[in-house]
Structures are given as C-alpha cells and as structure tokens.
Design an enzyme around this catalytic site. Structure first.
Site, mmCIF file in Angstrom:
data_model
loop_
_atom_site.group_PDB
_atom_site.id
_atom_site.type_symbol
_atom_site.label_atom_id
_atom_site.label_comp_id
_atom_site.label_asym_id
_atom_site.label_seq_id
_atom_site.Cartn_x
_atom_site.Cartn_y
_atom_site.Cartn_z
ATOM 1 N N CYS A 103 86.495 -37.682 -9.278
ATOM 2 C CA CYS A 103 85.556 -38.047 -8.590
ATOM 3 C C CYS A 103 84.503 -36.904 -8.175
ATOM 4 O O CYS A 103 83.558 -36.720 -9.247
ATOM 5 C CB CYS A 103 86.408 -38.980 -7.008
ATOM 6 N N HIS A 104 83.962 -36.758 -6.932
ATOM 7 C CA HIS A 104 83.406 -35.220 -6.620
ATOM 8 C C HIS A 104 83.265 -33.567 -6.978
ATOM 9 O O HIS A 104 83.271 -32.950 -6.870
ATOM 10 C CB HIS A 104 82.846 -35.504 -5.294
#
Length: 168
Positions: A103-104
């Site tokens: 994801c991030h």
C-alpha cells in the site's frame, strides 16, 4: 528461522499489519515491532488491532534482521520523515535483506532511495511517487524484484504474504 522487523507507527492499515505479522510468526519466524519509540501502543487506522512496539528504531541495526515489512496506511508517512528509519532501510537494502512494503509502505523505500531501476507496485495514490523515484511501476498484486517485495492493497495480502514467506 528468520528474524523479521515490522516497521510500524500509528495509523497503519490494520490487516496489512495483522495478517503478515501472524503469518510470519505461524511459519516459525521471529517478528519484532520496531517504531519511533519503544513500548508505545500503536493503533491501526480502523481500530481493529493495536500492538506495542518491542524496540525503538534507535535500538536496532539492519544487521539484526533478515527482513523488513512495512505495512501501509498512514504509518509510512510518519516513518519516512525519521532519518534513523530511512538509514535503517537503506542499510538493510545494501546488505541484500528482504524489504517488503504494501500500500503506502513503499513511501519509506522511496525516502531511502532504494527503488531506482526496480520494478515495484503500491497503492495507486503513490504510483507517481514510485515513478519519480525511478522505479518501473507495475499494476500487479505483488511485484518481486531482487530483495524488494511490493503490493497494492489489502486484497493483495495473500500474494504479498506468500512472497515474503518464500523469501524467508
């Protein structure tokens, strides 16, 4: 068995921490939670899980671990602005350690400048950041390039976890 560092700060994506963490431990590996401070409670952004950090980043060295896992959510933003975290990830990469971000999570890898020339993926919102860091962005559930493992979102966790366990 391997020793795995989970880099964590408040606001992580709950399942992106919980599922890989549990899978690593179930496979018989050691899993340490490393944050900016030792002994603090770290809450997921959805509030379904919380963990207490085992170590502060100042207490650990890249030499101590075989792999680093960086869950997504808001946590990578807090981690990437810390020079010790960035240096830790940079040194782990120089040592060829497994570095996995979902994801991030790859934001920390971007700050450590370890994605240049690498194939990688992430949450679509930071796709341009990956490209600007010199990586070849690929919209796939999991991308493995050497010691680097990246995935996009919680729905990609099974593939992300599979590749982490394969590398360990």
């Amino acid at each position: 068995m391997a020793k795995v560092c989970f880099l964590l700060a408040n606001g992580y994506e709950d399942s992106e921490m919980k599922n890989p963490y549990e899978a690593v431990k179930e496979a018989g590996h050691t899993a340490d939670i490393v944050s900016l401070e030792k002994g603090v409670e770290l809450k997921g952004k959805k509030g379904t899980v919380s963990y207490t950090s085992d170590f502060s980043i100042s207490e650990v060295k890249a030499d101590d671990y075989d792999a680093i896992v960086i869950p997504g959510g808001g946590a990578p933003e807090a981690l990437r602005i810390n020079d010790e975290v960035v240096e830790f990830v940079k040194q782990a990469n120089e040592q060829g350690k497994v570095i996995a971000g979902i994801c991030h999570g790859p934001q920390v890898m971007i700050s450590a400048d370890i994605l240049k020339g690498k194939n990688a993926t992430s949450f679509v919102g930071i796709r341009d950041d990956l490209k600007n860091a010199g990586s070849n962005y690929m919209d796939k559930e999991v991308v493995v390039d050497g010691n680097i493992i990246t995935s996009r979102t919680p729905k990609d966790e099974p593939a992300f976890i599979r590749e982490i366990l394969n590398k360990l």
